[in-house]
Motif scaffolding. Structure first.
Motif, mmCIF file in Angstrom:
data_model
loop_
_atom_site.group_PDB
_atom_site.id
_atom_site.type_symbol
_atom_site.label_atom_id
_atom_site.label_comp_id
_atom_site.label_asym_id
_atom_site.label_seq_id
_atom_site.Cartn_x
_atom_site.Cartn_y
_atom_site.Cartn_z
ATOM 1 N N ASP A 161 0.824 -1.216 0.000
ATOM 2 C CA ASP A 161 0.000 0.000 0.000
ATOM 3 C C ASP A 161 0.859 1.267 0.000
ATOM 4 O O ASP A 161 0.340 2.363 -0.201
ATOM 5 N N ILE A 162 2.140 1.110 0.258
ATOM 6 C CA ILE A 162 3.055 2.257 0.133
ATOM 7 C C ILE A 162 3.607 2.252 -1.284
ATOM 8 O O ILE A 162 4.306 1.322 -1.680
ATOM 9 N N THR A 163 3.277 3.304 -2.022
ATOM 10 C CA THR A 163 3.672 3.281 -3.442
ATOM 11 C C THR A 163 5.136 3.683 -3.626
ATOM 12 O O THR A 163 5.826 3.131 -4.446
ATOM 13 N N ASN A 164 5.592 4.644 -2.853
ATOM 14 C CA ASN A 164 6.993 5.078 -2.987
ATOM 15 C C ASN A 164 7.674 4.904 -1.635
ATOM 16 O O ASN A 164 7.596 5.769 -0.766
ATOM 17 N N LEU A 165 8.341 3.768 -1.466
ATOM 18 C CA LEU A 165 8.899 3.423 -0.152
ATOM 19 C C LEU A 165 9.953 4.420 0.299
ATOM 20 O O LEU A 165 9.966 4.834 1.458
ATOM 21 N N GLU A 166 10.814 4.846 -0.623
ATOM 22 C CA GLU A 166 11.910 5.732 -0.209
ATOM 23 C C GLU A 166 11.358 7.086 0.258
ATOM 24 O O GLU A 166 11.792 7.625 1.275
ATOM 25 N N MET A 167 10.399 7.600 -0.451
ATOM 26 C CA MET A 167 9.811 8.875 -0.041
ATOM 27 C C MET A 167 9.102 8.723 1.311
ATOM 28 O O MET A 167 9.197 9.597 2.175
ATOM 29 N N ALA A 168 8.410 7.598 1.479
ATOM 30 C CA ALA A 168 7.719 7.338 2.746
ATOM 31 C C ALA A 168 8.716 7.291 3.906
ATOM 32 O O ALA A 168 8.480 7.854 4.980
ATOM 33 N N ILE A 169 9.862 6.638 3.676
ATOM 34 C CA ILE A 169 10.902 6.567 4.716
ATOM 35 C C ILE A 169 11.361 7.970 5.094
ATOM 36 O O ILE A 169 11.469 8.317 6.273
ATOM 37 N N LYS A 170 11.610 8.782 4.095
ATOM 38 C CA LYS A 170 12.116 10.138 4.366
ATOM 39 C C LYS A 170 11.077 10.972 5.109
ATOM 40 O O LYS A 170 11.410 11.729 6.024
ATOM 41 N N ALA A 200 12.074 -1.030 7.275
ATOM 42 C CA ALA A 200 12.672 -0.290 6.154
ATOM 43 C C ALA A 200 13.268 1.027 6.640
ATOM 44 O O ALA A 200 14.370 1.412 6.227
ATOM 45 N N ILE A 201 12.546 1.698 7.515
ATOM 46 C CA ILE A 201 13.060 2.959 8.079
ATOM 47 C C ILE A 201 14.368 2.694 8.819
ATOM 48 O O ILE A 201 15.362 3.418 8.666
ATOM 49 N N THR A 202 14.377 1.646 9.617
ATOM 50 C CA THR A 202 15.538 1.357 10.457
ATOM 51 C C THR A 202 16.744 0.966 9.606
ATOM 52 O O THR A 202 17.871 1.411 9.858
ATOM 53 N N ILE A 203 16.501 0.150 8.589
ATOM 54 C CA ILE A 203 17.617 -0.237 7.707
ATOM 55 C C ILE A 203 18.150 0.984 6.969
ATOM 56 O O ILE A 203 19.361 1.133 6.789
ATOM 57 N N TYR A 204 17.266 1.872 6.592
ATOM 58 C CA TYR A 204 17.706 3.111 5.935
ATOM 59 C C TYR A 204 18.623 3.905 6.868
ATOM 60 O O TYR A 204 19.698 4.378 6.463
ATOM 61 N N GLU A 205 18.213 4.027 8.134
ATOM 62 C CA GLU A 205 19.067 4.730 9.105
ATOM 63 C C GLU A 205 20.411 4.027 9.287
ATOM 64 O O GLU A 205 21.460 4.666 9.387
ATOM 65 N N LEU A 206 20.359 2.694 9.364
ATOM 66 C CA LEU A 206 21.566 1.926 9.687
ATOM 67 C C LEU A 206 22.560 1.872 8.532
ATOM 68 O O LEU A 206 23.750 1.648 8.746
ATOM 69 N N THR A 207 22.058 2.042 7.324
ATOM 70 C CA THR A 207 22.935 1.801 6.168
ATOM 71 C C THR A 207 23.149 3.041 5.321
ATOM 72 O O THR A 207 23.669 2.943 4.208
ATOM 73 N N GLU A 208 22.769 4.188 5.849
ATOM 74 C CA GLU A 208 22.909 5.414 5.050
ATOM 75 C C GLU A 208 24.349 5.591 4.551
ATOM 76 O O GLU A 208 24.588 6.009 3.427
ATOM 77 N N SER A 209 25.305 5.246 5.420
ATOM 78 C CA SER A 209 26.703 5.430 5.032
ATOM 79 C C SER A 209 27.064 4.517 3.863
ATOM 80 O O SER A 209 27.787 4.906 2.956
ATOM 81 N N LEU A 210 26.515 3.291 3.887
ATOM 82 C CA LEU A 210 26.748 2.377 2.764
ATOM 83 C C LEU A 210 26.203 2.962 1.475
ATOM 84 O O LEU A 210 26.856 2.965 0.432
ATOM 85 N N CYS A 211 24.981 3.449 1.584
ATOM 86 C CA CYS A 211 24.325 3.980 0.392
ATOM 87 C C CYS A 211 25.102 5.179 -0.149
ATOM 88 O O CYS A 211 25.162 5.405 -1.356
ATOM 89 N N ALA A 212 25.701 5.926 0.776
ATOM 90 C CA ALA A 212 26.444 7.122 0.370
ATOM 91 C C ALA A 212 27.594 6.755 -0.568
ATOM 92 O O ALA A 212 27.974 7.530 -1.433
ATOM 93 N N VAL A 213 28.168 5.572 -0.387
ATOM 94 C CA VAL A 213 29.249 5.157 -1.296
ATOM 95 C C VAL A 213 28.717 4.204 -2.376
ATOM 96 O O VAL A 213 29.464 3.430 -2.973
ATOM 97 N N ASN A 214 27.389 4.284 -2.555
ATOM 98 C CA ASN A 214 26.774 3.538 -3.658
ATOM 99 C C ASN A 214 26.899 2.028 -3.531
ATOM 100 O O ASN A 214 27.010 1.320 -4.527
#
Lengths: 321, 321, 321
Positions: A9-18, A155-169
């Motif tokens: 039911d969440i259409t845009n997960l990344e936007m929802a997380i933010k 999903a929110i928690t993993i986003y918080e935990l891995t932001e640094s990973l994502c930063a280096v793609n």
């Protein structure tokens, strides 16, 4: 969003997380969004986090809340259609759902599966009935097969935990691991986590003993590795959960303590953070040497339940205008 | 004030009494002190006065409240450290306390003693665990050994009842009297009353049967008279309470109805007012001919629970700023 | 209005109906009427509609609510005067009522009858005790012999349903019909409906099997027809309810399914609308072919519970100024 029944039911997960993380930073940014609106919370089963975090989320939005322990506060409900109600059940869901829809602007419902009859559980009788007969948005507080508020929280928690990973793609490596438990538990949390990870920008693997593969329709293409050690190699996130067998439905086939998560097992990982939806049985599911250390993210994760719920309620209220 | 665990957390009792009485006169004087703050009330045991007066106090301060009957609404909690949780307890206090601290700004906890193992009870396992693992202020809603909201209430009530005595610079004579009861009851109320009276400007005596002396560490220098009649002579306040034996821990050694408080016994007193924390078993602990007359102050006393709780919450909120 | 114990506490029923319907149209028209006032809801028995609609009504008026399941959250209460309380009951209503009156501005109480001892039930011990010993207004949330919030709701609903009839100056024909049920049920709803209809501008008849005549003191001059079919002829409203025998007090004398309401039975009526207070046992009391069609008014009726309660609370608050 009309209802919140599944993570889909969440259409845009990344936007929802933010947006949820914005609410975490500014809990009262939308303190009037729920003015003169009432959330009804209906529990057919026990709850601690779901109950309090969802009540809190509603109040942060200015909503009123009314909480009902259905079986002890009220009447036993009948869900079968056409039945002659001469037994112990005093009220039919048809009436209950329509009536509650007049007192509440949103209904949130928790109803666990029986874990006896797979096809019966998969009908999601309780939740479906509130959607079918009720006339207000319905939020799933954990049904037979899904716990989407938990999935979004994760999903929110993993986003918080891995932001640094994502930063280096670098996509984080996420592993869902089965762990032993003395009781037969539902598949809802695992299912919603699998569905959420399929929408997320991660490498995702499941590990569980033979005989414990999750519903193939939900699992889809996600690889399942029956060797936990192999699965944990280079993991950034290990999500731990017990579930009963899906094939041999609702049965505890194994309580093999070799599958318990402990510090030793984290050695082959990429300093993995360990997640669990709670409640967790210490030294059965996860050992103290994980839960009491920096490896554990379970408290941060539980804290995020509020923001997941708040985002969901906010979106339902916005849609309802 | 960081936590409110014992009456000793109030540093200036007289000032606290006066401030609480100000709140009694102007209940909404601080109606915004608790804005966007949530009080979590956790009950491991039944409650009427404590539950409602504390909820009321919180609302008078503009706080939100979330009340949980821990055992029936939620999961059974494990308090033992290092245990393998393969029994009936689904969640460890370590997680519960940390999680609840994220949903609530103040946690208020009621947990009675088992009255089987004295040293175990005196560890105050439940309350201590919330303080140790939680990260928000904790309020004691009655623990194994103390009921400090009751103690503070009692001080407020005695202040109201004896103001005229104090005006003529006469210290009131306060007697704590044991009375019979069919069940084994905790020492918490008696303990907190003893501790409160030691901080108050009163002459204070305890009377109880042989074998019922309270914990000597709490009792300290307070005289104990085993003859009730002698103790009541010239009393201005008689505070009635049953407790089980402390020496023969948790046992009912006597149900001697001669110790029941009745009108006859008030004759030798200074028109003493009779107090009790409630609930009171009529004609077992105190006779109708006291409870139904001007001699009784139990209703006024119960009413003051709100102002005691409101003062405590206000001070915790102020400290937290 | 000081208390709301019986439908007779409403002096002008028609004006009350119109004011309640105004609240239905503008739920927040009096959103500050209950500011800094607290409604205590005390349940000695289960509730769904009454609980939630009354909480909702209070909140619409800006009141705070505190809900207590008396038996499970708190102590068992003693109602007998002069008794020696050495049994299982820990608190006397004398204290409870006085104490609760200090925490709440209005007390609303639900206490069902035992259905064993008629004269005992008719004493309305619980409700009377709260009125006698408490010091705040009391609202009846269903007592042994009356359910006046339901009665007022029913009057509102019949007004809505028959406005067109009234417009042509035709009094609606209202029939109260007994229907079978597997359990022995109280007379409260039927009694209040009978009392309400006696105050309303309707033609009113009761139909029930022999042996099921309601209390003659309440029934008064209302005709009772023991032939259901005859009673239904030209009915505009059929109000369905089971009750146990009044003569053979509390007994189930008949479960005769011929008295169940179904579509077939509506044929001889004036397209009658069917009402029931809910919960209703489908295909025992009323058949699906009525409840699932336009003939049923039960959902509209349950929705009106909020406005009945809101009107009552508003009037009590106004009186209390």
């Amino acid at each position: 969003m009309k209802n919140y029944i599944s993570i889909n039911d969440i259409t845009n997960l990344e936007m929802a997380i933010k947006e949820a993380l914005y609410m975490k930073e500014y809990p009262y940014a939308f303190a009037k969004a729920g003015k003169q609106k009432t959330l009804g919370l209906l529990f057919f089963n026990s709850s601690l986090r779901t109950r309090l975090s969802t009540e809190k989320a509603a109040k942060n939005l200015g909503m009123e809340t009314m909480t009902l322990n259905v079986n002890s506060d009220s009447w036993q409900l009948e869900f079968e259609d056409g039945t002659v109600m001469d037994g112990t059940k005093a009220e039919h869901i048809k009436e209950a759902a329509q009536v509650l829809s007049q007192y509440c602007d949103v209904l949130a419902v928790r109803a666990f599966p029986g874990l006896v009859d797979k096809s019966q559980d998969e009908l999601e009788v309780v939740l479906s009935a509130f959607m079918q007969y009720g006339s207000v948005p319905v939020v799933n507080l954990e049904s037979s097969t899904a716990h989407p508020l938990q999935g979004f929280t994760d999903a929110i928690t993993i986003y918080e935990l891995t932001e640094s990973l994502c930063a280096v793609n670098k996509k984080p490596n996420v592993v869902l691991s089965w762990a032993p438990h003395p009781k037969a538990l539902p598949h809802a949390v695992a299912n919603s986590f699998v569905q959420t990870m399929q929408k997320a920008n991660v490498n995702f693997t499941i590990t569980n003993p033979e005989g414990y593969d999750l519903n193939p329709e939900i699992r889809g293409e996600v690889p399942v590795i029956h060797n936990q050690k192999e699965a944990f190699a280079n993991a950034d996130i290990i999500y731990v959960k017990n579930w009963s067998s899906y094939e041999d439905y609702g049965k505890v086939q194994s309580q093999d303590s070799n599958w318990m998560i402990n510090a030793e097992k984290l050695k082959g990982t990429n300093q993995a953070k360990v997640m669990h939806c709670l409640p967790v049985r210490r030294n059965v599911v996860i050992a103290d040497d994980v839960l009491d250390t920096e490896s554990s993210a379970v408290i941060q994760q539980a804290g995020n339940r509020t923001w997941a719920a708040q985002w969901v309620l906010k979106n339902i209220l916005d849609n309802d205008k």
